[in-house]
Every structure is written in C-alpha cells, then in structure tokens.
Design a protein around this motif. Structure first.
Motif, PDB file in Angstrom:
ATOM      1  N   LEU A 193       0.830  -1.203   0.000  1.00 53.89           N
ATOM      2  CA  LEU A 193       0.000   0.000   0.000  1.00 53.89           C
ATOM      3  C   LEU A 193       0.867   1.257   0.000  1.00 53.89           C
ATOM      4  O   LEU A 193       0.575   2.232  -0.701  1.00 53.89           O
ATOM      5  N   VAL A 194       1.930   1.229   0.794  1.00 47.53           N
ATOM      6  CA  VAL A 194       2.860   2.362   0.803  1.00 47.53           C
ATOM      7  C   VAL A 194       3.496   2.529  -0.573  1.00 47.53           C
ATOM      8  O   VAL A 194       3.657   3.647  -1.079  1.00 47.53           O
ATOM      9  N   MET A 195       3.855   1.414  -1.196  1.00 48.34           N
ATOM     10  CA  MET A 195       4.436   1.482  -2.537  1.00 48.34           C
ATOM     11  C   MET A 195       3.437   2.046  -3.538  1.00 48.34           C
ATOM     12  O   MET A 195       3.811   2.797  -4.453  1.00 48.34           O
ATOM     13  N   LEU A 196       2.164   1.726  -3.383  1.00 47.41           N
ATOM     14  CA  LEU A 196       1.138   2.240  -4.281  1.00 47.41           C
ATOM     15  C   LEU A 196       1.059   3.758  -4.231  1.00 47.41           C
ATOM     16  O   LEU A 196       0.956   4.427  -5.265  1.00 47.41           O
ATOM     17  N   PHE A 197       1.125   4.323  -3.014  1.00 51.90           N
ATOM     18  CA  PHE A 197       0.934   5.759  -2.847  1.00 51.90           C
ATOM     19  C   PHE A 197       2.218   6.565  -3.007  1.00 51.90           C
ATOM     20  O   PHE A 197       2.185   7.718  -3.409  1.00 51.90           O
ATOM     21  N   LEU A 198       3.360   5.951  -2.678  1.00 54.63           N
ATOM     22  CA  LEU A 198       4.619   6.693  -2.709  1.00 54.63           C
ATOM     23  C   LEU A 198       5.580   6.180  -3.772  1.00 54.63           C
ATOM     24  O   LEU A 198       6.740   6.593  -3.801  1.00 54.63           O
ATOM     25  N   GLY A 199       5.115   5.293  -4.626  1.00 57.60           N
ATOM     26  CA  GLY A 199       5.998   4.682  -5.612  1.00 57.60           C
ATOM     27  C   GLY A 199       6.531   5.640  -6.653  1.00 57.60           C
ATOM     28  O   GLY A 199       7.525   5.351  -7.314  1.00 57.60           O
ATOM     29  N   ASN A 200       5.876   6.790  -6.812  1.00 60.55           N
ATOM     30  CA  ASN A 200       6.346   7.757  -7.804  1.00 60.55           C
ATOM     31  C   ASN A 200       7.418   8.686  -7.257  1.00 60.55           C
ATOM     32  O   ASN A 200       7.870   9.590  -7.949  1.00 60.55           O
ATOM     33  N   MET A 201       7.835   8.481  -6.020  1.00 57.88           N
ATOM     34  CA  MET A 201       8.890   9.300  -5.412  1.00 57.88           C
ATOM     35  C   MET A 201      10.198   8.509  -5.469  1.00 57.88           C
ATOM     36  O   MET A 201      10.356   7.506  -4.766  1.00 57.88           O
ATOM     37  N   GLY A 202      11.108   8.963  -6.323  1.00 61.27           N
ATOM     38  CA  GLY A 202      12.288   8.203  -6.666  1.00 61.27           C
ATOM     39  C   GLY A 202      13.069   7.620  -5.515  1.00 61.27           C
ATOM     40  O   GLY A 202      13.222   6.406  -5.397  1.00 61.27           O
ATOM     41  N   GLU A 269      -3.751   5.340 -12.550  1.00 62.06           N
ATOM     42  CA  GLU A 269      -3.962   6.598 -11.848  1.00 62.06           C
ATOM     43  C   GLU A 269      -5.375   6.712 -11.277  1.00 62.06           C
ATOM     44  O   GLU A 269      -5.602   7.435 -10.318  1.00 62.06           O
ATOM     45  N   GLU A 270      -6.334   6.001 -11.878  1.00 69.97           N
ATOM     46  CA  GLU A 270      -7.699   6.092 -11.371  1.00 69.97           C
ATOM     47  C   GLU A 270      -7.801   5.569  -9.953  1.00 69.97           C
ATOM     48  O   GLU A 270      -8.569   6.055  -9.145  1.00 69.97           O
ATOM     49  N   SER A 271      -7.002   4.528  -9.631  1.00 65.33           N
ATOM     50  CA  SER A 271      -7.058   3.987  -8.275  1.00 65.33           C
ATOM     51  C   SER A 271      -6.507   4.974  -7.263  1.00 65.33           C
ATOM     52  O   SER A 271      -6.923   4.985  -6.105  1.00 65.33           O
TER      53      SER A 271
END
Length: 325
Positions: A193-202, A269-271
């Motif tokens: 879940l953390v990866m889902l929300f913060l995965g776009n932060m390098g 992105e919809e999720s």
C-alpha cells in the motif's frame, strides 16, 4: 544469445533441473545436522548462500557475457560449479541412509490436508512477492522515473536485503515462529500500500524496496518452514515440494500480474484518485468526513458541536479537503 539457447536446450535444461535438487539436499542436510529448534537458523545459512548467489551471480554473469560472450560466461560458471562440487566432497561428511523410504511411503504425506494448506499458503505468499518483483524494473523506470543506473542499484539493494531477511527470519523462526508467520502477511500488505501511494517518489521507493527485500528474504525462510514443519518425517521430499510450490507461485503470479498490467497499466492513476487528497475526489472527501466523524463522535457517528474544540478541529479538516471544480 537466443541462437545459443535454441541450439543447446539440453544442457540448459539439465542445469535448471540440477540446481533445485542441490538446494533441496542442502536444506535437508542443514536441518538434520542440528536440533529441531535450531533447524530454522541452519536453513537460514543455506538461504543466505542461495540469496548471495542470486545477487552476485546475475550481474557477474551479465558482465562476463557482455565483456566476452555468453559461452565464456557459461564456462566460467561451470568452473564455479566444479569448485562447489569439490567443496561438497571435502567438507560435507558421509551421511549413510538410516532408514530407507520407498517412494510410496513418501507420497503418503500428500494425504495430509495440512500439507496442502501449507502448499497453498506458499504459492500465494511467494506469488505475492515475485509476481510484483517480476515487473519491478519496469515499475522503477516508468513510475518512479529512475535512471537505468539507479534501477540497477535498487535491484542490487533488493538482493542484498534478501540476505539480511534470511538472517532475521532464521532467528525469529527459532524463537517465536507462530507470531512471526502470523504477522508477515500484514506487513507485506502495508508495504504494498505504501508502494502504491509513494511509488512515484524516486528515492523513497529505494527505501521501500530495501524494506521489501528484507521481507522477501524472510518469506523464503517462512515458506520452507511451513512445508517442512508439516512434512518433517520426509525432509527431502518436503524440501522438493517447497521448491515446486515457490516456482508455481512465481509462474502463476507473474502471469496474473501481467494480465492486470496489460489491462490497467503499470500505474493505474484512477485507483489513486480514490485516496489521493490532492485529487479532490468526492469519494475521498466522504470517506475522510466519516472517519473524522467516527473518531470525534464515536457514539452517534454524527457531528454535534457541543464542544467548541471539536467543532474547530472538524471545520479545519473539512476545509482542508480540496473541492471539486
């Protein structure tokens, strides 16, 4: 390289078959050389060797293949296998069979329903980890926007963290196995879940992958512990089943994850709009309001501003939520 594989399927297939046999025997020897309580620690040491081989073997193999050729790389690792064989002959003591077991007597363990539950659990757990890992490099490039160099570094971090996870799991499975096994799926869920929300932060994703690598290393020990614990009277067969279950889980999960990625994309992105407070999604506003109401007014679930401080807190949070255009 494709031509080499197509022209030489037999030696490659034999190599693929011999590796799990050797690993399975290593697990059995390690667990039988110590007491039952210390067996997880002994198996963890073998797991460390397997993880280290995977972490170092792949980049070294690629480096040699790129520097010379794939044939030279294969010959180099054939030499490594000969060294491993020599060390086995020198250091592994003779272990004569104490009690011969027929194939039928070993297959009887398949009647145990607990073994099937353990196999299903291993398939699901290993699938959850390596189904996602199969597409991690692509995720890091397309979602986290890491460069090729940082992707390689992140994957190396993942592999090295596996080794640490093997060590941690060996100790915890020896001390409090039930608690550790029980909490593991929840830890993995939270991490995804953390990866889902913060995965776009390098650089954040690199830290997440580090923690995930430790958990994956722990999972390898847990999977082996699950099956061998149920089938302790046939350790060799149990370790073989462990390897079969992990590979089945990886194959199925990679296939299923590929279908989902093909259908929805690697970063749907919809999720995120349902949960991202910056998106202004009405559902998010409704959910947050209900959570706030339930927390501040647990008896009714509705706001009754009898206390000024509760009224101010609630108005602040609701106003902070973005409104849709």
């Amino acid at each position: 390289q494709v031509s080499f594989v197509s022209k030489n399927p037999l030696p490659l297939g034999m190599g693929s078959m011999s590796n799990p046999v050797y690993v399975s025997l290593s697990f059995a020897i390690a667990s039988s050389s110590v007491s039952e309580k210390e067996a997880p620690k002994a198996v963890a040491k073998v797991m460390v060797g397997v993880s280290a081989g995977m972490v170092l073997g792949v980049p070294v193999m690629s480096y040699i293949a790129n520097l010379f050729s794939l044939e030279i790389a294969m010959l180099a690792f054939a030499l490594v296998n000969l060294i491993a064989l020599a060390l086995t002959i020198i250091y592994v003591p003779s272990m004569p069979v104490k009690e011969k077991m027929s194939y039928g007597s070993q297959l009887k363990i398949l009647k145990d329903i607990n073994l099937w539950w353990a196999l299903i659990a291993v398939i699901l757990l290993n699938g959850a980890n390596f189904g996602v890992y199969s597409y991690l490099a692509d995720y890091l490039e397309r979602v986290s926007l890491l460069s090729t160099e940082f992707v390689s570094i992140t994957l190396l971090i993942f592999g090295l963290a596996n080794i640490l996870g093997n060590v941690i799991a060996g100790r915890l499975l020896s001390q409090r196995p039930l608690s550790f096994v029980g909490i593991y799926p929840f830890l993995l869920t939270v991490l995804f879940l953390v990866m889902l929300f913060l995965g776009n932060m390098g650089f954040v994703i690199m830290g997440i992958v580090l923690i995930w690598g430790i958990l994956v290393g722990c999972a390898a020990n847990i999977n082996q512990y699950w099956i061998t614990r149920v089938a302790s009277n046939v350790p060799d067969f149990a370790n073989a089943l462990f390897l079969v279950a992990t590979n089945v889980g990886t194959c199925i999960a990679a296939f299923v994850c590929g279908i989902f990625i093909d259908e929805f994309g690697i970063n749907n992105e919809e999720s995120h709009k349902i949960f991202d407070s910056r998106s202004g999604c009405p559902l998010h506003r409704t959910v947050v309001r209900r959570v706030l109401y339930a927390g501040l007014f647990p008896e009714t679930g509705r706001p009754r501003f009898t206390q000024p401080q509760h009224s101010r807190i609630l108005r602040f949070h609701v106003r902070a939520l973005p409104r849709t255009a």
